[in-house]
Write a protein that holds these residues in place. Structure first.
Motif, PDB file in Angstrom:
ATOM      1  N   ASP A  50       0.771  -1.227  -0.053  1.00  0.00           N
ATOM      2  CA  ASP A  50       0.100   0.020  -0.168  1.00  0.00           C
ATOM      3  C   ASP A  50       0.932   1.136  -0.088  1.00  0.00           C
ATOM      4  N   GLY A  51       1.094   1.925  -1.017  1.00  0.00           N
ATOM      5  CA  GLY A  51       1.699   3.134  -1.196  1.00  0.00           C
ATOM      6  C   GLY A  51       3.140   2.854  -0.912  1.00  0.00           C
ATOM      7  N   GLY A  52       3.758   1.713  -1.514  1.00  0.00           N
ATOM      8  CA  GLY A  52       5.176   1.327  -1.064  1.00  0.00           C
ATOM      9  C   GLY A  52       5.458   0.553   0.100  1.00  0.00           C
ATOM     10  N   LEU A  53       4.305   0.537   1.014  1.00  0.00           N
ATOM     11  CA  LEU A  53       4.532  -0.096   2.356  1.00  0.00           C
ATOM     12  C   LEU A  53       4.059  -1.456   2.266  1.00  0.00           C
ATOM     13  N   LEU A  54       4.682  -2.419   2.966  1.00  0.00           N
ATOM     14  CA  LEU A  54       4.238  -3.628   3.263  1.00  0.00           C
ATOM     15  C   LEU A  54       3.543  -3.866   4.475  1.00  0.00           C
TER      16      LEU A  54
END
Length: 111
Positions: A50-54
């Protein structure tokens, strides 16, 4: 051979590293489900990018995941730790990533 707990911890370590580096790379427009299948341990994990976050890392497979990472336990840990180059690992078939080509381009920014 690494254990299931080692693989789970590696995924949480990756999540923490992505969160720490989020400001440096900017927001990545990627919201996809992820399955991580560990072949030698016959186990799997799933999460969401999500938006480059895991986020939302959990045990178990997600057969409908938009992105699937398939690797042996030691290769997964080496990849996450940075000891295994993702391009070389894919070329040598140590690691397999199933995703659409546009998602693969965005994933390169994360790894």
């Amino acid at each position: 051979m690494a254990t299931v707990d080692d693989c789970r911890q590696a995924l949480f370590d990756l999540a923490a590293r992505l969160e720490r580096n989020a400001g440096a790379r900017g927001r990545l427009d990627l919201d996809r489900t992820l399955a991580c299948r560990v072949t030698d341990l016959e186990t799997a994990f799933h999460a969401r990018l999500d938006g480059g976050l895991l986020v939302d890392i959990a045990d178990g497979d997600d057969p409908k995941a938009k992105i699937a990472l398939i690797a042996a336990s030691d290769d997964l840990i080496a990849l996450i730790a940075g000891r295994l180059d993702v391009t070389k690992a894919i070329a040598s078939r140590q690691v397999s990533i199933k995703a659409n080509p546009f998602d693969l381009l965005k994933l390169r920014k994360l790894l």
